[in-house]
Design a protein around this motif. Structure first.
Motif, PDB file in Angstrom:
ATOM      1  N   ASP A 217       0.810  -1.216   0.000  1.00 24.28           N
ATOM      2  CA  ASP A 217       0.000   0.000   0.000  1.00 24.28           C
ATOM      3  C   ASP A 217       0.851   1.278   0.000  1.00 24.28           C
ATOM      4  O   ASP A 217       0.645   2.169  -0.824  1.00 24.28           O
ATOM      5  N   GLU A 218       1.778   1.349   0.946  1.00 26.13           N
ATOM      6  CA  GLU A 218       2.611   2.550   1.029  1.00 26.13           C
ATOM      7  C   GLU A 218       3.814   2.290   1.932  1.00 26.13           C
ATOM      8  O   GLU A 218       3.836   1.333   2.705  1.00 26.13           O
ATOM      9  N   ILE A 219       4.793   3.152   1.782  1.00 30.00           N
ATOM     10  CA  ILE A 219       5.934   3.146   2.701  1.00 30.00           C
ATOM     11  C   ILE A 219       5.780   4.386   3.578  1.00 30.00           C
ATOM     12  O   ILE A 219       5.924   5.520   3.096  1.00 30.00           O
ATOM     13  N   ARG A 220       5.440   4.185   4.824  1.00 28.94           N
ATOM     14  CA  ARG A 220       5.137   5.314   5.688  1.00 28.94           C
ATOM     15  C   ARG A 220       6.260   5.561   6.698  1.00 28.94           C
ATOM     16  O   ARG A 220       7.062   4.673   6.999  1.00 28.94           O
ATOM     17  N   GLN A 221       6.276   6.790   7.203  1.00 30.43           N
ATOM     18  CA  GLN A 221       7.199   7.136   8.279  1.00 30.43           C
ATOM     19  C   GLN A 221       6.540   6.842   9.619  1.00 30.43           C
ATOM     20  O   GLN A 221       5.347   7.093   9.801  1.00 30.43           O
TER      21      GLN A 221
END
Length: 526
Positions: A68-72
């Protein structure tokens, strides 16, 4: 078809594991990178395919995994708390540094101090009173007066030079703030473009957050992130970055004739800091090192015409009220008042006649101005050059003039003027009575006690700044620890994730190898 479908699922697992390894490797490689925030790959199930219904329940088969995403891993609330507390911390750290430097200029409580020289001057006056005609006693008294005047001038010169240094610091801080504003705007554009292309731009966001951290050390900031991931920023209540627009500072002269500059906003021309109210934690306006520099430096160098209202932030409050005075100008003004009091006492007392070759003639003024017209204030006093000439000690007016026309010039052994001086040195004097709202609180003290209180108040103020800085430092450290606990890279955790993704990658790879063999058998051998 089921074999092809299984191959697709395995490939999605292979890609997801590979992406996870990339993120983990990126985290590990940036373990010691300043401002880096740990990143995490978010995965979810892909859609499901219904293959039948059994007993009213759908029979579904998963179609793999989706990245889905690479989040912080970042706590926005902790960031805001950190920047708020950091702003206050840097305000008091800067003022603490300033007061420490000023204390070193006075050499209190160590070194050759004004207090010590004042005591020595007093002792020499006592010796002179026991032998008014003694050459050694007269020369020692004049020599001690010269050393005392030089020390007062030296301290004043050091304070003025330090003001000039702080002015340079103000200019440097203003320049750096403008650079930060530009850099934040640049990162805004980079992050916005990355969003359009579908990239996460986390590394750019880290750098932007680092800039926001630094900006908060200079002053109070507020900000919010817009839908396009640009961040709008305000500094001390004035918008500086918003939708590709940047508003920076420039410098203007603080007041006519002043050698100092203060920052103003380039769009409105208004002062960044009005500095017309006291600055304390109660008012909540004790923010940023830039303001601390301005409060420490003041708007001008103190001279003979400087009034207390020129030194107070709020003219309706005393400069002794907490946070209501420019730091260095207040000390300069107090030192001027001490110097004027000392010089007036000496000059007004030693108005007798001289001895020896100057017997019967009026003695010369003990202290004179270095530069005429600037007044007998700290930085501009000297022992009369006539007293320093060969035989000039005879011109010291120690012989009291006769009254009612009686010639008393031959009474060279008279010490009444000197004893009168010693008495007045020990007399209490009321300071700042009726001097206006901005003046220091009224006090009664001797000349020596006045200076001692000046030094004591400086030390007390320094202790207050130290205490507040230490208090805020604890708070900032705790918040930073919270941020690191959440967003910092843990090598143990990352190595664990590496093993997890490695095993997942190997499993997907073996699945693909097995399916490849099955398809080869079906297609080529059956």
């Amino acid at each position: 078809m089921s074999s092809i479908s299984s191959l697709t699922k395995a490939i999605s697992g292979l890609n997801a594991a590979q992406k996870g390894l990339q993120v983990t490797g990126h985290n590990i490689s940036n373990t010691n990178t300043k401002g880096y925030t740990r990143q995490q790959l978010l995965q979810s199930d892909s859609s499901y395919l219904t293959v039948g219904i059994n007993g009213g329940y759908k029979m579904q088969v998963g179609l793999g995994v989706t990245c889905d995403e690479i989040r912080q891993i970042r706590d926005d609330l902790a960031d805001k708390r950190f920047r708020t507390e950091s702003s206050v911390l840097n305000y008091y750290q800067k003022l603490n540094s300033v007061t420490t430097d000023i204390e070193s200029m006075f050499d209190e409580p160590y070194g050759d101090t004004i207090s010590d020289l004042l005591n020595t001057f007093w002792s020499q006056a006592q010796k002179l009173s026991t032998s008014p005609t003694g050459v050694e006693e007269r020369m020692s008294f004049i020599s001690t007066a010269k050393v005392l005047a030089s020390k007062v001038n030296k301290v004043t010169e050091s304070l003025t030079e330090y003001q000039q240094k702080l002015n340079i610091d103000v200019e440097a801080a203003t320049s750096r703030i403008n650079e930060i504003i530009e850099e934040i705007a640049e990162y805004n554009e980079k992050i916005s473009i990355e969003k359009v292309t579908g990239e996460n731009a986390n590394d750019y966001r880290d750098q932007r957050n680092l800039l926001l951290d630094e900006l908060s050390t200079y002053g109070n900031i507020s900000y919010y992130e817009e839908a396009d991931r640009r961040v709008a920023v305000s500094f001390e209540g004035h918008t500086v970055v918003n939708k590709g627009i940047t508003i920076k500072m420039k410098l203007e002269q603080t007041e006519e004739g002043s050698p100092f500059s203060s920052p103003i906003w380039e769009d409105s021309g208004s002062r960044v800091y009005k500095l017309d109210e006291k600055t304390t934690s109660v008012e909540g306006n004790d923010t940023g090192s830039l303001k601390a520099l301005l409060v420490a430096r003041g708007n001008n160098v103190v001279n003979q015409g400087t009034q207390w209202k020129d030194i107070a932030l709020n003219d309706n409050l005393s400069v002794d009220a907490e946070g209501n005075a420019f730091v260095i100008p207040k000390i300069q003004k107090l030192l001027n008042d001490f110097t004027s009091g000392l010089v007036s006492l000496v000059n007004d007392t030693f108005k007798g006649t001289g001895i020896g070759g100057h017997e019967g003639k009026d003695g010369v003024t003990v202290f004179t101005q270095i530069h005429e017209g600037q007044g007998l204030i700290a930085g501009n006093i000297q022992v009369n050059p006539e007293l320093l000439e060969s035989g000039g000690y005879n011109k010291l007016g120690t012989v009291k003039k006769g009254e009612n026309g009686v010639d008393n010039s031959s009474n060279t052994g008279d010490n009444s003027i000197i004893t009168d001086f010693l008495t007045k040195m020990n007399e209490n004097k009321t300071w700042y009575q009726g001097a206006g709202d901005s003046a220091p609180y009224q006090k009664t003290s001797t000349l020596k006690d006045f200076f001692s209180e000046l030094v004591t108040d400086l030390g007390t103020q320094g202790s207050l700044f130290t205490s507040k800085a230490n208090e805020k430092n604890i708070s900032v450290t705790n918040i930073e620890n919270e941020r690191q606990a959440m967003g910092g890279v843990s090598t143990d955790e990352e190595f664990s994730n590496m093993l997890k993704y490695q095993y997942a990658y190997n499993a997907s790879a073996r699945m693909i190898t097995m399916l490849d063999g099955m398809l080869d058998t079906i297609i080529n051998k059956m």
